[in-house]
Design a protein around this motif. Sequence first.
Motif, PDB file in Angstrom:
ATOM      1  N   ARG A 161       6.393 -20.214  25.079  1.00 25.44           N
ATOM      2  CA  ARG A 161       6.088 -18.800  25.349  1.00 25.44           C
ATOM      3  C   ARG A 161       7.201 -18.079  26.092  1.00 25.44           C
ATOM      4  O   ARG A 161       7.210 -16.851  26.168  1.00 25.44           O
ATOM      5  CB  ARG A 161       4.811 -18.696  26.190  1.00 25.44           C
ATOM      6  N   ALA A 162       8.141 -18.831  26.664  1.00 23.54           N
ATOM      7  CA  ALA A 162       9.117 -18.243  27.582  1.00 23.54           C
ATOM      8  C   ALA A 162      10.076 -17.302  26.856  1.00 23.54           C
ATOM      9  O   ALA A 162      10.695 -17.683  25.863  1.00 23.54           O
ATOM     10  CB  ALA A 162       9.902 -19.350  28.272  1.00 23.54           C
ATOM     11  N   PRO A 163      10.246 -16.086  27.357  1.00 23.47           N
ATOM     12  CA  PRO A 163      11.184 -15.142  26.740  1.00 23.47           C
ATOM     13  C   PRO A 163      12.618 -15.315  27.239  1.00 23.47           C
ATOM     14  O   PRO A 163      13.546 -14.751  26.680  1.00 23.47           O
ATOM     15  CB  PRO A 163      10.631 -13.782  27.168  1.00 23.47           C
ATOM     16  N   ASP A 164      12.782 -16.100  28.313  1.00 24.00           N
ATOM     17  CA  ASP A 164      14.075 -16.186  28.998  1.00 24.00           C
ATOM     18  C   ASP A 164      14.656 -17.592  28.925  1.00 24.00           C
ATOM     19  O   ASP A 164      15.310 -18.050  29.855  1.00 24.00           O
ATOM     20  CB  ASP A 164      13.910 -15.784  30.458  1.00 24.00           C
ATOM     21  N   LEU A 165      14.442 -18.281  27.840  1.00 26.90           N
ATOM     22  CA  LEU A 165      14.826 -19.681  27.745  1.00 26.90           C
ATOM     23  C   LEU A 165      16.348 -19.825  27.715  1.00 26.90           C
ATOM     24  O   LEU A 165      17.016 -19.213  26.887  1.00 26.90           O
ATOM     25  CB  LEU A 165      14.217 -20.292  26.483  1.00 26.90           C
ATOM     26  N   PRO A 166      16.926 -20.642  28.593  1.00 28.54           N
ATOM     27  CA  PRO A 166      18.381 -20.829  28.585  1.00 28.54           C
ATOM     28  C   PRO A 166      18.830 -21.636  27.369  1.00 28.54           C
ATOM     29  O   PRO A 166      18.021 -22.346  26.743  1.00 28.54           O
ATOM     30  CB  PRO A 166      18.637 -21.594  29.886  1.00 28.54           C
ATOM     31  N   PRO A 167      20.105 -21.552  27.010  1.00 23.35           N
ATOM     32  CA  PRO A 167      20.595 -22.218  25.791  1.00 23.35           C
ATOM     33  C   PRO A 167      20.302 -23.713  25.731  1.00 23.35           C
ATOM     34  O   PRO A 167      20.014 -24.244  24.650  1.00 23.35           O
ATOM     35  CB  PRO A 167      22.102 -21.950  25.845  1.00 23.35           C
ATOM     36  N   ALA A 168      20.355 -24.401  26.854  1.00 19.15           N
ATOM     37  CA  ALA A 168      20.192 -25.854  26.843  1.00 19.15           C
ATOM     38  C   ALA A 168      18.779 -26.293  26.464  1.00 19.15           C
ATOM     39  O   ALA A 168      18.571 -27.448  26.074  1.00 19.15           O
ATOM     40  CB  ALA A 168      20.562 -26.432  28.205  1.00 19.15           C
ATOM     41  N   LEU A 169      17.802 -25.403  26.576  1.00 26.35           N
ATOM     42  CA  LEU A 169      16.420 -25.745  26.227  1.00 26.35           C
ATOM     43  C   LEU A 169      16.018 -25.260  24.835  1.00 26.35           C
ATOM     44  O   LEU A 169      14.964 -25.643  24.327  1.00 26.35           O
ATOM     45  CB  LEU A 169      15.459 -25.166  27.270  1.00 26.35           C
TER      46      LEU A 169
END
Length: 273
Positions: free
Chosen positions: A69-77
């Motif tokens: 659901r996260a809108p702010d997921l960093p590239p590594a995830l």
Amino acid sequence: MNYRHAFHAGNFADLVKHAALLDLLARMQASPGPLSVFDTHAGRGLYDLAGDEAQRSGEARAGIVELMRAPDLPPALRPLRQAVVRLNGGEEANLYPGSPLLVAAALRKGDAYLGCELRPQEHSALGEALRSWPAARTACADGYVEVAARLPREGAALVLIDPPFEKSDDYERCAAALGALTRRNPAAVVMVWLPVKDLETFDAFLREAEDAYDGPLLVAEARMRPLTDPMKMNGCALVIANAPEGFDVPLKEICEWTVSRLGSGGKAQVWTA
């Protein structure tokens, strides 16, 4: 042993471990030549998050469901989220891939995977989960022993050591395996996952690992809450021998996002021991 990972599949510790594994795998596959991947405690490979075990624990709802659901997921995830989307055919996470499925789906021509699982019922399920990937093989065996015997003495190799830590000697065997495998193949990258319950146990393992391995260890810790109750899994850590250059950057992203988004009063840190 009565451990069943189905109760814990998709929890915060899986997010840290599997996001790191996918990044590490991609880094190693950027080099030419075949890669051999070994999994000492493979589990069943595929988990039903709608099943009774997962629903009873609720750990996936506080883990992979939040990640999806996260809108702010960093590239590594993001590769982990993409893998879960592919598996489920959409954004809803009803099934969760263990490390065997994640690795098998990423194998190139010439790469190979061996997943070890000691419990016959879990091993049978693992074989079924990997049926579509002929380069991914399994062994119903003690992973510490099997990988020590099968690890090639040279060439690119990645070993994931991820026991349930229900046996009293698992910490000792992890540290010993880290040293023995890197002596057998000095090029092998070995990543150990472990729970963080209390600082004394964690520090003791690091001392044993440093004694067993003659080189720097990259350590990533996702401490989800203060270490006030040693009976709880208050966080998790990854300890990596022969870590590729620059691997600390995605590890920091992974741990910081997991702790800040899913934890409470914890901290994330990455350092070299």
